[in-house]
Design an enzyme around this catalytic site. Structure first.
Site, short mmCIF file in Angstrom:
data_model
loop_
_atom_site.label_atom_id
_atom_site.label_comp_id
_atom_site.label_asym_id
_atom_site.label_seq_id
_atom_site.Cartn_x
_atom_site.Cartn_y
_atom_site.Cartn_z
N GLN A 1 0.81 -1.21 0.00
CA GLN A 1 0.00 0.00 0.00
C GLN A 1 0.85 1.27 0.00
OE1 GLN A 1 -2.08 -0.67 3.61
NE2 GLN A 1 -3.61 -2.04 2.74
N CYS A 2 2.12 1.16 -0.41
CA CYS A 2 3.03 2.29 -0.26
C CYS A 2 2.54 3.54 -0.98
CB CYS A 2 4.43 1.92 -0.73
SG CYS A 2 4.49 1.23 -2.41
N GLY A 3 1.98 3.37 -2.18
CA GLY A 3 1.51 4.54 -2.91
C GLY A 3 0.32 5.21 -2.26
#
Length: 351
Positions: free
Chosen positions: A131-133
């Protein structure tokens, strides 16, 4: 100068997505249990002989002491995150964390330059899964939709409904821009062709004014930018920049009492914009960034970020064989991420 990605100047409005690898579907996560509806519970039996006394009042909530709790998405589901949360010390405030970082890296700064720090305060959020973005967008959203942005769960839900992601991953800067415009109600400008050349001045002026920048890059073991051909593709948000200049403008800046040679713009006072360091001047520009695997700011050399961003060309072989579905645009990682970044500004901003 040509880049290995050569992305189009304008991304397609609605690029079709290609799931990678093959899998039938991803089950939707279970919905959280609904709060109890006390009005629907059966009433206790009533009798004239044994009246039911009224319930005792609830005790007052404990007084809030200490810092506010940290944002950790998925803490209730992840034992690993729980253990890390319990062992971690308190998260320093933004300016304290930046000051710690600058003291730690002061030997990296060229002594022939004066340094000006521009930095907006970003909260921290630890990601769960790929879920980094979306976590980077959530952090940026606190500057675009104050006071606290929008819930991460909403970003995930809308991104999934629009077909931008299957499980939190974002392999398209164009899709990230569309999501930001829809959910945060902000302006989104997609940069292509890399962070050098004319884009460099756009990025630096954007950060000097206090607006966030979303950057895809390859993540090294210490979360810093590296070059792995996109196999370690990750997202960060920058909301600050450290500029090395020959002379500090006379209007609107004050020298740091603890770090001689470091200057800050005086809040509430008009300040003269500094001359931007020339491109090709080594060690003169650093980005202050955060990403979803650390509580703390990180300080990255601008050229290191530019080079990492410019070589995002391939999908990770380990992801391609992990049995999961990922939404990747037509043209792959090269078309979706390579040499691209996103400038975000509030809707009512003329910058």
């Amino acid at each position: 100068m040509t880049s290995p990605c050569s992305p189009p100047l304008k991304p397609p409005i609605s690029p079709p997505k290609t799931p990678v690898p093959q899998a039938s579907s991803i089950p939707s996560p279970p919905l959280p249990p609904s709060p109890l509806d006390f009005s629907a519970l059966p009433s206790p039996p009533w009798s004239q002989q044994t009246p039911v006394p009224p319930p005792l009042p609830l005790p007052p909530p404990p007084a809030a002491t200490g810092p506010a709790p940290r944002h950790v998405f998925g803490l209730e589901k992840s034992q690993l995150l729980k253990e890390a949360f319990d062992k971690a010390g308190p998260v320093p405030k933004g300016r304290e964390d930046v000051k710690r970082l600058l003291k730690l890296h002061k030997d990296r700064f060229r002594g022939d330059l004066r340094w000006i720090l521009f930095c907006a305060d970003l909260p921290s959020l630890i990601q769960e899964g790929p879920q980094c973005g979306l976590v980077a967008l959530w952090m940026a959203g606190t500057l675009l939709s104050p006071p606290s942005g929008v819930p991460l769960e909403r970003l995930i839900r809308v991104a999934t409904e629009r077909g931008y992601t299957a499980q939190g991953e974002m392999f398209s800067v164009a899709d990230m821009g569309r999501l930001a415009q829809e959910v945060l109600g902000c302006q989104a400008k997609l940069l292509s062709g890399g962070l050098g050349g004319p884009n460099r001045d756009l990025v630096l002026q954007h950060l000097v004014t206090g607006h966030p920048l979303l950057i895809p890059y390859d993540e090294d073991f210490n979360h810093e930018p590296c070059q792995r051909k996109g196999h370690k593709a990750h997202w960060a948000v920058s909301a600050g920049v450290l500029l090395g200049v020959r002379a500090v403008p006379s209007l609107g800046y004050t020298e740091d009492p603890e770090l001689p040679g470091l200057f800050h713009p005086v809040l509430g006072t008009p300040c003269q914009p500094p001359s931007l360091p020339e491109e090709g001047s080594p060690g003169a520009v650093y980005l202050l960034s955060k990403q979803g695997k650390s509580w703390h700011y990180q300080l990255w050399d601008y050229d290191q970020v530019r080079e990492s961003n410019l070589q995002l060309t391939d999908f990770s072989p380990s992801r391609a064989t992990d049995g999961r579905v990922y939404v990747v645009p037509v043209g792959g990682v090269r078309a979706g991420l390579c040499g691209q970044a996103l400038l975000l500004t509030p809707q009512d901003c003329s910058h």
